[in-house]
Scaffold this motif. Structure first.
Motif, PDB file in Angstrom:
ATOM      1  N   LEU A 191      19.316  29.358 -15.036  1.00 12.73           N
ATOM      2  CA  LEU A 191      19.133  28.581 -13.806  1.00 12.73           C
ATOM      3  C   LEU A 191      17.727  28.757 -13.229  1.00 12.73           C
ATOM      4  CD1 LEU A 191      20.926  26.690 -12.089  1.00 12.73           C
ATOM      5  CD2 LEU A 191      21.337  28.633 -10.572  1.00 12.73           C
ATOM      6  N   GLY A 192      17.197  29.962 -13.320  1.00 13.26           N
ATOM      7  CA  GLY A 192      15.872  30.205 -12.752  1.00 13.26           C
ATOM      8  C   GLY A 192      14.784  29.413 -13.428  1.00 13.26           C
ATOM      9  N   VAL A 193      14.834  29.301 -14.747  1.00  6.93           N
ATOM     10  CA  VAL A 193      13.781  28.600 -15.472  1.00  6.93           C
ATOM     11  C   VAL A 193      13.872  27.084 -15.255  1.00  6.93           C
ATOM     12  CG1 VAL A 193      14.888  28.193 -17.713  1.00  6.93           C
ATOM     13  CG2 VAL A 193      12.473  28.790 -17.636  1.00  6.93           C
ATOM     14  N   ALA A 194      15.054  26.594 -14.881  1.00  7.07           N
ATOM     15  CA  ALA A 194      15.245  25.154 -14.672  1.00  7.07           C
ATOM     16  C   ALA A 194      15.113  24.726 -13.223  1.00  7.07           C
ATOM     17  CB  ALA A 194      16.627  24.738 -15.182  1.00  7.07           C
ATOM     18  N   ARG A 195      15.170  25.668 -12.298  1.00  8.67           N
ATOM     19  CA  ARG A 195      15.281  25.353 -10.867  1.00  8.67           C
ATOM     20  C   ARG A 195      14.194  24.384 -10.393  1.00  8.67           C
ATOM     21  NH1 ARG A 195      19.282  27.059  -7.473  1.00  8.67           N
ATOM     22  NH2 ARG A 195      19.051  29.228  -8.168  1.00  8.67           N
ATOM     23  N   VAL A 226      25.827  18.438 -16.981  1.00  6.96           N
ATOM     24  CA  VAL A 226      25.583  17.760 -15.702  1.00  6.96           C
ATOM     25  C   VAL A 226      25.671  18.749 -14.544  1.00  6.96           C
ATOM     26  CG1 VAL A 226      26.456  16.001 -14.114  1.00  6.96           C
ATOM     27  CG2 VAL A 226      26.340  15.516 -16.566  1.00  6.96           C
ATOM     28  N   THR A 227      26.691  19.605 -14.557  1.00  5.74           N
ATOM     29  CA  THR A 227      26.840  20.589 -13.480  1.00  5.74           C
ATOM     30  C   THR A 227      25.653  21.534 -13.429  1.00  5.74           C
ATOM     31  OG1 THR A 227      29.250  20.511 -13.648  1.00  5.74           O
ATOM     32  CG2 THR A 227      28.295  22.434 -12.567  1.00  5.74           C
ATOM     33  N   PHE A 228      25.195  21.992 -14.581  1.00  4.10           N
ATOM     34  CA  PHE A 228      24.035  22.873 -14.622  1.00  4.10           C
ATOM     35  C   PHE A 228      22.807  22.180 -14.027  1.00  4.10           C
ATOM     36  CE2 PHE A 228      20.155  24.419 -16.612  1.00  4.10           C
ATOM     37  CZ  PHE A 228      20.250  25.792 -16.414  1.00  4.10           C
ATOM     38  N   ALA A 229      22.580  20.923 -14.407  1.00  3.01           N
ATOM     39  CA  ALA A 229      21.424  20.180 -13.897  1.00  3.01           C
ATOM     40  C   ALA A 229      21.485  20.044 -12.380  1.00  3.01           C
ATOM     41  CB  ALA A 229      21.351  18.808 -14.556  1.00  3.01           C
ATOM     42  N   GLU A 230      22.673  19.759 -11.857  1.00  6.55           N
ATOM     43  CA  GLU A 230      22.794  19.582 -10.410  1.00  6.55           C
ATOM     44  C   GLU A 230      22.699  20.913  -9.675  1.00  6.55           C
ATOM     45  OE1 GLU A 230      26.150  16.947  -9.647  1.00  6.55           O
ATOM     46  OE2 GLU A 230      24.806  15.262 -10.097  1.00  6.55           O
ATOM     47  N   ARG A 231      23.227  21.974 -10.252  1.00  5.46           N
ATOM     48  CA  ARG A 231      23.070  23.294  -9.634  1.00  5.46           C
ATOM     49  C   ARG A 231      21.596  23.715  -9.630  1.00  5.46           C
ATOM     50  NH1 ARG A 231      27.770  26.657  -9.426  1.00  5.46           N
ATOM     51  NH2 ARG A 231      26.396  28.148  -8.372  1.00  5.46           N
ATOM     52  N   ALA A 232      20.850  23.304 -10.643  1.00  6.07           N
ATOM     53  CA  ALA A 232      19.431  23.639 -10.723  1.00  6.07           C
ATOM     54  C   ALA A 232      18.570  22.758  -9.826  1.00  6.07           C
ATOM     55  CB  ALA A 232      18.943  23.524 -12.170  1.00  6.07           C
ATOM     56  N   GLY A 233      19.114  21.652  -9.333  1.00  5.96           N
ATOM     57  CA  GLY A 233      18.373  20.770  -8.447  1.00  5.96           C
ATOM     58  C   GLY A 233      17.260  20.003  -9.140  1.00  5.96           C
TER      59      GLY A 233
END
Length: 278
Positions: A191-195, A226-233
């Protein structure tokens, strides 16, 4: 910064009439950074046509950032033109491992009986660097890496130039059989690298039914991507690492499912030749 997909298939190259729209080459994304060097994410079979597209032009330096050493992410390196050019400064980056260095782990792919030329005889005399814990610079861009959930070890990358950021996590299983929507941020791999990235290129290999039979294999279902992308903003999600058994029609059905699930992110399918301006 411009990013071009040269390969987005996962596991095994699968060219043919049923994959012609989205492509059958395995993972490779080229990032143009504004000078006469090349930054390449993974060295799947897509790196071969990338090299052919240079048409004799010689980059000053090539940096290849490998996410992990599964064959579909390194098999094209042996057929990449600049790799065989003694005038090119060639650097290969990859994940750390506890017992062997990156060069030692790659060397068997460049030796008999798997290949006729030993790594030590490659004309570009490549150097090997394990990714550091802190961000580092390559030319005009800042790169960071983070270990992610995938049998490996494996990392995801973030490439940033000014205000534009690209996150690249082609093999990733952030949910690992759980409900990703309910996990705390601190427990979500990658998540940090994608945020907050403008563009996220992320594993989307499986449908829900396929994923339920393959939990722990290191790849994402459509809902988890999709959930990961939205959690990462992130702003845009590119589904990547397409299953070799998925036809173009299968991928378009997966995209339709992803679009129904998405509420804050724009979703598209990765396809060969797709160019992103960041």
């Amino acid at each position: 910064m411009r990013a071009t997909i040269w390969g987005c298939r996962g596991t095994l190259a699968s060219p043919g009439p049923e994959t012609v729209r989205y492509g059958g080459q395995t993972s490779c994304v080229a990032v143009e950074t504004g000078d006469d060097s090349m930054l390449i994410l993974d060295a799947g079979t897509g790196i071969r046509p990338l090299g052919m597209s240079l048409d004799g032009r010689r980059p000053k330096r090539v940096d290849v950032l490998i996410t992990h050493l599964h064959t579909d992410h390194i098999e094209g390196l042996r057929f990449f033109g600049p790799f065989w050019d003694p005038e090119v400064e060639f650097r290969i980056w990859g994940p750390p491992a506890p017992t062997k260095g990156l060069e030692q782990r790659l060397a068997p792919f460049f030796s008999p009986p798997y290949f006729p030329v030993h790594m030590r005889n490659v004309p570009s005399r490549p150097t090997f660097r394990e990714v550091p814990d802190e961000p580092w610079t390559i030319g005009s861009v800042t790169v960071s890496a983070s270990l992610v959930k995938h049998p490996g070890p494996a990392v995801g990358y973030r490439v940033q130039d000014g205000g534009g950021a690209l996150a690249y996590l082609p093999d990733h299983e952030p949910g690992l059989g759980t409900d990703l929507a309910t996990i705390k941020d601190t427990w979500i791999s990658g998540l940090g690298v994608a945020r907050g990235a403008e563009l996220l290129i992320h594993d989307g290999q499986y449908t829900v039914d396929e994923y339920n039979q393959r939990v722990g294999w290191g790849h994402s279902s459509t809902p988890d991507a999709v959930t990961f992308a939205e959690r990462a903003g992130v702003e845009r999600l590119v589904l990547f690492h397409h299953d070799p058994l998925h036809s173009d029609a299968d991928l378009e059905a997966i995209l339709a499912d992803a679009e129904r699930l998405a509420s804050t992110v724009t979703v598209e399918l990765g396809h060969e030749g797709r160019v992103f301006e960041l």
